[in-house]
Every structure is written in structure tokens, then in C-alpha cells.
Scaffold this active site. Sequence first.
Site, PDB file in Angstrom:
ATOM      1  N   CYS A  72       0.848  -1.206   0.000  1.00 53.07           N
ATOM      2  CA  CYS A  72       0.000   0.000   0.000  1.00 53.07           C
ATOM      3  C   CYS A  72       0.879   1.250   0.000  1.00 53.07           C
ATOM      4  O   CYS A  72       0.639   2.209  -0.751  1.00 53.07           O
ATOM      5  CB  CYS A  72      -0.890   0.026   1.238  1.00 53.07           C
ATOM      6  SG  CYS A  72      -1.995  -1.378   1.407  1.00 53.07           S
ATOM      7  N   ASP A  78      35.020  22.103  14.602  1.00 51.48           N
ATOM      8  CA  ASP A  78      35.358  23.522  14.733  1.00 51.48           C
ATOM      9  C   ASP A  78      35.920  23.753  16.132  1.00 51.48           C
ATOM     10  O   ASP A  78      35.485  23.120  17.097  1.00 51.48           O
ATOM     11  CB  ASP A  78      34.099  24.365  14.518  1.00 51.48           C
ATOM     12  CG  ASP A  78      34.342  25.826  14.812  1.00 51.48           C
ATOM     13  OD1 ASP A  78      35.288  26.383  14.239  1.00 51.48           O
ATOM     14  OD2 ASP A  78      33.591  26.397  15.619  1.00 51.48           O
TER      15      ASP A  78
END
Length: 822
Positions: free
Chosen positions: A14, A415
Site C-alpha cells: 500500500c 570547529d
Amino acid sequence: MRKYNVTGMSCAACQARVEKSVSGLPGVTSCTVSLLTNSMGVEGSASDDEIIRAVEKAGYGASVKENTRDILDDKETPAMKRRLVSSVILLLVLLYFSMGVGMFHFPLPSFIGSDPLRTGIIQLVLTGLIMMINRKFFISGFKSMMHLSPNMDSLIALGSGAAFIYSLGVMLMGSRELYFETAAMILTLVTVGKTLESYSKGRTTDALKSLMKLAPKTANVIRDGREITVDIDEVTVNDIFLVRPGENIPADGIVIEGNSAVNESALTGESVPVDKEPGSKVSAATLNSSGFLKCRATRIGEDTTFSQIIEMVSSAVATKAPVAKLADRISGIFVPAVIATALAVMIIWMALGKDSGYALARGISVLVVSCPCALGLATPVAIMVGNGVGARNGILFKTAQALQETGSVRVIALDKTGTITTGRPSVTDVIPAEGESGEDLIRKAASLEQGSEHPLAVAVMEYAQNENIEPGEVNGFNALPGNGLEGEVSGIKMIGGSLSFVSSRIEIPAKICLEAERLAEYGITPVLFAQEDRVLGVIGIADTIREDSVRAINELKNMGIRTVMLTGDNQKTADAIGHKAKVDEVIAGVLPDQKASAIRRLQAQGKTAMIGDGINDAPALAGADIGIAIGAGTDVAIDAAEVVLMRSSLSDAAAAIRLSRKTLTNIKENLFWALAYNVLLIPLACGLYSRWGLMMSPAWGALAMSCSSIFVVTNALRLNLVDIRDAKNDRPVRRIKEKTISVKEEKKGESMMKKTVKIEGMMCAHCEANVKKALEALDGIKEAVVSHENNEAVIELEKDVEDDVIKKAIEDKDYRFISISG
């Protein structure tokens, strides 16, 4: 992405049918359908009406989703329970007449007598009632076959329908060999399984539901000078709202009055309350633990951080993980193949001389034992539970793909500022000169610095406050931007600033010079203080490493991940921080676009993730295979990332990787079970093992099919038991061999002119940032690499810029322009 509710789906077939129908519409760029939540997400220009019509044309129902709660409300389980109770009661009565009377000689009511036709009619009626109660299987199943897209309901409808019609036919011909109880038992056992499955599916959203319950329904606001209680939807931006102890905060805002501790575990997963004072930010759905707060609303409704978290998690569930594509491909052909197999089995057994009842039982068994539903649920239930676990721990995955792939990263670029470090300077070293004490140095330094707003001054003041050192009064304070400070403390003239500034005023002892240079080598900014003609000492100030950064980086290494630190700082400062943090590699002096280039080079070593928090990290976050944003970072960084860490803790990056790996393992277990189940039991249902006495009745087939789906959902729920912060079970895998990566700037197709500008007065990274911003704002300057240690700025020009223009930009920021060359 627009979202829709989809009704009528029962299995992976489905789901695939709806997805295919909507994806084929002109203007639709992507469509993902979730069997788990009966929802659909669509991107593109197609209208809502066109999309809904496409779903209805495929044989299903659709409506626009009004809010996230529509997806999470469990409307299916209560209806399934009512169907189950009715079916079981009627089935027990049916079994009394079919098996109780025939096999165990239970007595019949006198009004029925011993007429087998009457008994058959009673079985017919009872079975018909059970079929009526469970008519959804027949409506959905036959509708999907009419659209040439049979689904799991089609298999159930064909199996039970065939048993019913066969029994009706042989009953009319006077036979006592009836299969009414088989038809009824198939429907009832499947309903048992579907009810348990529905309940288990509802449990997969428990984490998200528990979060949503925290959202307050009302708020106490000040209107016309008095306090009133209003519905949460009536709160507007800039409203003043009041929060008492024990109440949830109704909107994002800023504290304007009061002090309290706020439990922010709903957002961050951290249970330790956070202190709030005037000027502090507060978030909706967090709990005010102690004091009274008066706040001004800044974001309301769907704009609050809490609402965005809910939306982010629910949107992730609406997306599809790459591993689900295998299930989709199989589901597309599974049901037609099963129907064809069932017909072939019946024909073959009848050709081999078996009677029609035996052949029919084998065909029905094949139909009902096959389970495409488990295949369709294998991935989405694990994704839903995994996302819920993440949300509970302050880790948000924006897509199912991010949840699947985060665990497979081999390199993580970090970072420096705000990720490995705190992002704010603090005092690291206090070195008094001979004859001075550390406490006196701090007291006098804080006395002088209290007139300054420079970040370094703030660091000294915070240190003095933490050490309970009261500063004295300062008179004649004068800030010399970019150079230092001067003023009178206790009537004695004092100066403070960089080594070059102080040394220009008085002679500095060799020992203090060496200490200042040593600090600089480790990336620490030395600030010297002197009184009259005597040096008091040096205070080291630096952006310090977060408490959990070293532990988190070690955990990443233990998981076989190579850690690389990216930063715009100079090499000396970067190496010092990198050594303390114990990263594998340091890449220094990179600008925003160069970070993205560094990510591309790292990707040659394997799948690469980037962790950052600033605007300058956004290009690298977007370019990495997986972008991970620290939650306290900028909106730009968060928008560019696939994963958001709400706690701003690097340890959560390791937790996110653990959760991803556990979820992917769970998905693979589910897919293996769903496939192995069908591979093993379909041959048994066909009767291939009958010579060894192994047979499967249709009723047992229906029960096995139900158990398959329940197993998949229950296995996914095990993820709720995983402690994603426990590093004990991290498996060391083969680490990537260290490679030396050159960070030379690559300028292809363009010729850049470089100039070096000598500048005096810069003392720290914040000064570097000021100069960099001023220079890069000039038309014609592409990039500026600034170093306060080298007292210079290296600039790249796209076109010629007058030296006087550059000089003015520097002097406007109160730094001293010395020379320019190049």
C-alpha cells in the site's frame, strides 16, 4: 514539506502504491509515505487537491495534516480493540458448533436438533457476522485488486473468502466438511495481531507524545495592568507573562524580572536546572523549578524552540532511510507473487491427486502466512523509536537518512571555537612577579579592568568574583583600544595590556617576559599589569576547552573515528588547543570557504562529519556527508546541519553515533526477520515438507503472520532500553591511517593579489576578529587573515584597493597602522 494523513494502508505494498501514484504527478519533486504513522510528506508545486485525488485514485484516502498531533494521535487501537472483542466472542460460539460438537460431542440446543444443515447455517451466520465486523479487510483488499495493486488485505480477503465460499458450496451439496471456522479464525487471529501491532506502533511514538504533553495549555499574561489567564494560542510576541514555581514556561522569551532555576530537560535532556536572571533566555515547555519569573515573549506557537523540535522529529519520521529501498522493491512484487504461488500450489496438489479441500487449505495457508506488513514496518518503526530516543536526550536528526548514516562516519572535523572550546575567554594562569601575591595581582588587575568592556577584562572580573576577591576603586580610567589600559588604583598609577604595550612604558623582568612568551606558545593571551615602574605580574587568558571535550574526543577515537580540528586561528594557537584536546590532526588558518575545501579533502579518507556552531561553519556543515550543529550555535549553522545537539556538548556527538549504529543494527535485524520468516514459512504452507509430517493449517498461518509483525515492532521498541551515553560497549574498529593534508590555498582560474599590513595594538582573538571584519567589509578585499601575535594582516584583493583606504579602516577601529607591503 507539506504533510498529509493517509487512510486505508495496511502493508508495504500500500505504501509503495501511494508513493508511486503521488510521485507521478506533474510538479511533485519528492514523496515519502510512512506506513507507521499513516502519513505522507510531499515537496513540489502540485496542489493539495491534485495530491489528494491521486491518493484516492490509488484506492486510499487522504487529507491535509493540520498539526503534528494528527500524526501522533492513536485513533486506530481503540477501534481495533472493539473489533477484536466482538470477533473473539463470536468465534468462541462458532468453535462450539464446529469443533465442540463434531470433535468433542458437546450437546446441541434442543431447538436445533441433530440436523447438520441447521448446524452449518449457524456456522454460516456466525462467520458472516465476523466477516462483517472485519469488512475492512475485504473493502481494502478488493479495492486494491481493482486498482491492480493487491496488498496484504487482499491476501487475507482471498484466503478467508475462499474458505467461506468453498464451505457454502459444499454445505449446499450436503457435505459436512466445512471450513467456516477457518475463514473466521483467519480474520480473528489477524485482528489479534493487528491490535497488538497497533498498540506496539503507538508505543513507538511515546517519547514524542511525552514531550508534547509538556507544552502548557494556558499562560498568565499582563493585560491592561492586571494578570489574566489566556489560552496559549492567544499569547502574542512582546506579551509580558508570569511563571510561578512548578509551572511550565508558555513561550520563548527573555527574563525581565526575578531569579530562578529552570529545568530544561525537555529540550536538552540535561536534568540539572539552569539558573535564570534578568536578561536570560527561557524556552517554552521548560519547567520553572524555584523562583518567580516575569518574562517578555519573543517567539510563540510554532516558532518556539520546543515546537521546532517536535516538527523536526516528526518530519524525520516522514522521510525514508536509504536501507528502506530494499523493502520497497520487494514489496512492489511480493503480493502478486504470493497470489500466483497460492494458485499454483492449489493446481499442483489437485494434479497430484489430492482432493479439493486439501488443495484449498494449502492455497489459503500460503495466502495468509505471507507477511509483507513486517517488511514494510521493519525500517520506519526503528526510525521512529530511534528519533524518539534521540529527542529525549537532546539529539535531533532532521531526516531518517541522517539517523542511518551518522553511525558510519569515519572522519569528524571539529570547529575549535564554541565546539571544542567554550567560545568565551577565561583566566587560565595567574603569575605574580617576585614579591607579589596572586591575590594582590588579581585584586589590582580587577580594579583596573572594571572600567573596560573588553572580553579579556570580563574574564578577569569573572575570575575575581569566583575567587571572592573584591576590586578597589579606579580613578582616571582610560582605555587605549588595541593597546591597553591606564588608571589610578588606591592613588597609584597602573597600566595593563600586551607585552609590547607594557614594555614600551617600563622595563619588564626577564622572567616575566619568558612567562609571557611561554603562555603565547600555548595559545594563551598574556596580559601584563604594572604599578608605577614595577611589574605586578602576568595573567594568562584563553578560550578554554570544554569540560567534556577531551573525553568526547577519546570516545570518538575508540569508535574508530579520526578527529580533525578546523580553525581560523594561527598555527601556534591551534596546535596548543589541539594538543590539549588530543585530536588526531589540526588544520589551522582556514577561512569559511577553506573549511569547506578541507572537508572535501577529508572525504577522500571516508564518510566525513563536520561539527560546528558559527555562521562561518555553515559552508562546511552543508558540504560534509553529515553536518552536526551545536544547539547553542547560530540559526544559520543549525539550518545547514542534518543533526542538532541541543545540549551544546561534544559528548552528544558520540552519543548520536552510538544511537545511529544501534538503530541501523535494529533495522537490519527487522529486515532479516521479515525476509527469513517468509522464506521459511511459505514453503511450509505450500506443503513441501508434508512427507516429513510437517503441515501448516490456515489458522496457524494467520497466527504466524500476526506474530511476524509483532516481533518487528517489539524488536524496535528495544531501542528504548539503549543507554546512548554508555561508552563501555563501544567497539574499536580499524582506525583510518593518519594522512598529512596540505592546507595550501587553491586559487584556480583567478589571479589574486596579496598584501601584508603591519598593525600594532591587537591583543587577542577578539581584536583579530575586529580587524578582519573591518578589512573584509572593504570593496575589493576578498579575505583577510589576521594574527595578533605577528601583528599583521595578510589580505587578498580581487581588485586594487588604495593603501589609504586600508589604513583608515584599521585606524577607525582604534588600532595603529604601521606599514603595508606586497
